[in-house]
Design a protein around this motif. Sequence first.
Motif, short mmCIF file in Angstrom:
data_model
loop_
_atom_site.label_atom_id
_atom_site.label_comp_id
_atom_site.label_asym_id
_atom_site.label_seq_id
_atom_site.Cartn_x
_atom_site.Cartn_y
_atom_site.Cartn_z
N PHE A 1 7.49 75.19 -47.91
CA PHE A 1 8.86 74.19 -47.85
C PHE A 1 9.75 74.29 -48.83
O PHE A 1 9.74 75.36 -49.67
CB PHE A 1 7.85 72.78 -48.35
CG PHE A 1 7.48 72.86 -49.57
CD1 PHE A 1 8.03 72.42 -50.51
CD2 PHE A 1 5.94 72.96 -49.57
CE1 PHE A 1 7.62 72.24 -52.01
CE2 PHE A 1 5.30 72.83 -51.09
CZ PHE A 1 6.15 72.77 -52.15
N ARG A 2 10.92 73.58 -48.62
CA ARG A 2 12.04 73.51 -49.72
C ARG A 2 12.27 71.86 -49.93
O ARG A 2 12.19 71.18 -49.04
CB ARG A 2 13.35 73.91 -48.54
CG ARG A 2 14.60 74.04 -49.68
CD ARG A 2 15.88 74.24 -48.90
NE ARG A 2 16.03 73.47 -47.81
CZ ARG A 2 16.28 74.26 -46.66
NH1 ARG A 2 16.47 75.34 -46.44
NH2 ARG A 2 16.24 73.45 -45.53
N LEU A 3 12.71 71.52 -51.12
CA LEU A 3 12.69 70.23 -51.50
C LEU A 3 13.96 70.32 -52.55
O LEU A 3 14.03 71.12 -53.27
CB LEU A 3 11.34 69.95 -52.21
CG LEU A 3 11.34 68.41 -52.83
CD1 LEU A 3 11.37 67.43 -51.85
CD2 LEU A 3 10.12 68.19 -53.80
N SER A 4 14.75 69.23 -52.39
CA SER A 4 15.85 69.06 -53.28
C SER A 4 15.43 68.51 -54.48
O SER A 4 14.23 67.79 -54.59
CB SER A 4 16.89 68.11 -52.47
OG SER A 4 16.28 66.73 -52.64
N THR A 5 16.01 68.73 -55.51
CA THR A 5 15.77 68.24 -56.85
C THR A 5 15.72 66.80 -57.02
O THR A 5 14.86 66.31 -58.21
CB THR A 5 16.63 69.04 -57.81
OG1 THR A 5 17.75 68.67 -57.90
CG2 THR A 5 16.40 70.38 -58.05
N ASP A 6 16.39 66.29 -56.03
CA ASP A 6 16.13 64.87 -56.38
C ASP A 6 15.22 64.18 -55.45
O ASP A 6 14.83 63.00 -55.37
CB ASP A 6 17.74 64.21 -56.17
CG ASP A 6 18.11 64.47 -54.49
OD1 ASP A 6 17.29 64.87 -53.96
OD2 ASP A 6 19.36 63.95 -54.31
N GLY A 7 14.35 64.95 -54.88
CA GLY A 7 13.39 64.61 -53.82
C GLY A 7 13.90 64.05 -52.46
O GLY A 7 13.01 63.55 -51.71
N LYS A 8 15.37 63.85 -52.07
CA LYS A 8 15.46 63.31 -51.12
C LYS A 8 15.44 64.22 -49.60
O LYS A 8 15.38 63.63 -48.69
CB LYS A 8 16.86 62.84 -51.12
CG LYS A 8 17.03 61.76 -52.08
CD LYS A 8 18.59 60.93 -52.53
CE LYS A 8 18.47 60.03 -53.34
NZ LYS A 8 19.79 59.52 -53.74
N ALA A 9 15.58 65.40 -49.82
CA ALA A 9 15.65 66.15 -48.68
C ALA A 9 14.33 67.29 -48.65
O ALA A 9 14.31 68.07 -49.84
CB ALA A 9 16.87 67.16 -48.76
N TYR A 10 13.38 67.20 -47.80
CA TYR A 10 12.14 67.77 -47.83
C TYR A 10 12.32 68.54 -46.36
O TYR A 10 12.63 67.94 -45.48
CB TYR A 10 10.96 67.19 -47.77
CG TYR A 10 9.63 67.86 -47.58
CD1 TYR A 10 9.14 68.44 -48.59
CD2 TYR A 10 8.91 67.94 -46.29
CE1 TYR A 10 8.10 69.06 -48.66
CE2 TYR A 10 7.96 68.61 -46.28
CZ TYR A 10 7.38 69.39 -47.35
OH TYR A 10 6.25 70.09 -46.87
#
Length: 90
Positions: free
Chosen positions: A68-77
């Motif tokens: 998986f990939r996740l943005s550092t603000d948690g908004k995009a997974y």
Amino acid sequence: MVDSKRFNWREQSEEIFSVAKDGGYSVLHRFDSKAEGLEPGSGVVQGRNGALYGTTSSGGQFDGGTIFRLSTDGKAYAVLHHFAGGDADG
């Protein structure tokens, strides 16, 4: 590069969280759906693009885990790969 936070996971609650230098704690993502993967257990790494990358050991389309990939603000997974198991799939 994000240097004000430390990213990690909690296997017991299946979440990825960040901890700021001042001690602030925030949950970025909770793994609560088999479709996106379950049991993250290898931590995360931060790519050159700033995104966080990791794996789960179960769940996903074939129940073999995910990348998986996740943005550092948690908004995009996003799930990048669903493991099917066997010799050809890592």
